[in-house]
Motif scaffolding. Sequence first.
Motif, PDB file in Angstrom:
ATOM      1  N   SER A  54      -1.997  -8.531  -7.062  1.00  0.00           N
ATOM      2  CA  SER A  54      -1.236  -7.432  -6.458  1.00  0.00           C
ATOM      3  C   SER A  54      -2.064  -6.823  -5.334  1.00  0.00           C
ATOM      4  O   SER A  54      -3.286  -6.700  -5.438  1.00  0.00           O
ATOM      5  N   THR A  55      -1.379  -6.488  -4.239  1.00  0.00           N
ATOM      6  CA  THR A  55      -2.026  -5.883  -3.079  1.00  0.00           C
ATOM      7  C   THR A  55      -1.125  -4.771  -2.556  1.00  0.00           C
ATOM      8  O   THR A  55       0.054  -4.708  -2.897  1.00  0.00           O
ATOM      9  N   SER A  56      -1.679  -3.920  -1.702  1.00  0.00           N
ATOM     10  CA  SER A  56      -0.822  -2.920  -1.070  1.00  0.00           C
ATOM     11  C   SER A  56      -1.291  -2.650   0.352  1.00  0.00           C
ATOM     12  O   SER A  56      -2.469  -2.779   0.666  1.00  0.00           O
ATOM     13  N   SER A 109       2.641  -5.989  -2.265  1.00  0.00           N
ATOM     14  CA  SER A 109       2.958  -7.406  -2.402  1.00  0.00           C
ATOM     15  C   SER A 109       2.314  -7.960  -3.662  1.00  0.00           C
ATOM     16  O   SER A 109       1.321  -7.419  -4.154  1.00  0.00           O
ATOM     17  N   TYR A 141       0.941 -11.809  -4.608  1.00  0.00           N
ATOM     18  CA  TYR A 141       0.710 -13.180  -4.167  1.00  0.00           C
ATOM     19  C   TYR A 141       0.478 -14.061  -5.376  1.00  0.00           C
ATOM     20  O   TYR A 141      -0.061 -13.620  -6.395  1.00  0.00           O
ATOM     21  N   LEU A 188       3.268 -15.724  -0.771  1.00  0.00           N
ATOM     22  CA  LEU A 188       3.820 -14.421  -1.136  1.00  0.00           C
ATOM     23  C   LEU A 188       4.831 -14.653  -2.244  1.00  0.00           C
ATOM     24  O   LEU A 188       5.790 -15.393  -2.077  1.00  0.00           O
ATOM     25  N   GLY A 225       7.711  -8.897  -2.897  1.00  0.00           N
ATOM     26  CA  GLY A 225       7.355  -7.720  -2.109  1.00  0.00           C
ATOM     27  C   GLY A 225       7.132  -8.085  -0.661  1.00  0.00           C
ATOM     28  O   GLY A 225       7.817  -8.922  -0.099  1.00  0.00           O
ATOM     29  N   GLY A 226       6.155  -7.459  -0.057  1.00  0.00           N
ATOM     30  CA  GLY A 226       5.892  -7.658   1.359  1.00  0.00           C
ATOM     31  C   GLY A 226       6.704  -6.682   2.190  1.00  0.00           C
ATOM     32  O   GLY A 226       7.383  -5.792   1.668  1.00  0.00           O
ATOM     33  N   PRO A 252      11.159  -0.895   0.365  1.00  0.00           N
ATOM     34  CA  PRO A 252      10.309  -1.978  -0.134  1.00  0.00           C
ATOM     35  C   PRO A 252      10.550  -2.229  -1.617  1.00  0.00           C
ATOM     36  O   PRO A 252      10.845  -1.300  -2.370  1.00  0.00           O
ATOM     37  N   ASP A 288       4.465  -0.745 -10.834  1.00  0.00           N
ATOM     38  CA  ASP A 288       4.283  -0.133  -9.523  1.00  0.00           C
ATOM     39  C   ASP A 288       3.979   1.338  -9.744  1.00  0.00           C
ATOM     40  O   ASP A 288       4.855   2.111 -10.149  1.00  0.00           O
TER      41      ASP A 288
END
Length: 170
Positions: free
Chosen positions: A95-97, A105, A107, A117, A120-121, A129, A149
């Motif tokens: 998970s990234t932001s 997102s 990945y 991906l 998200g994104g 989003p 989230d």
Amino acid sequence: TITTYVSGTGFGPEANARGIPAIVTATFDLQGNLYFARTANRLREIYRRDEASVYRIPVGGATVTRETEAGFLFGPALPDPHEVAVNEKGEVFVSTSDRARGFGSVYRISPLGKADLFAGGAPAPGKPPLLKDPQGIGFDEAGNVHVIDEELGVIVKLDPQGRLLNPRVV
């Protein structure tokens, strides 16, 4: 007895600094390999970038140095990683932001290190989003992916292809 699984040297301002800087998340796969990511805050401080790769440490452990670090990197660098989780197929989910742009997102990295991906994104213009600040990741018996989230205050359920299964109001 105490056993050290991973150690590191040379990552701080001093050449002989011990330890691996600021690990944000860690998990093991079914074979016992350790996966972890370092925080973007620490990466900005040391390397002047916001992206980080996931590390894969083989069963039995390792010593990571600046010289050997590349041999432990798994997959491409990803923006501001938060959490990693490994499913039973050996796929690594990260998970990234992007807080500045207001979306998050998830990945998926294949067992061979290829990333795509998953969910998200950046949303389509005028659309909210799917994810803003994805954190925890878990899996159910059907292979669905559950993403917590933090900013939206929801757990998003995605099918194994990354499609939303539990629509909710954003």
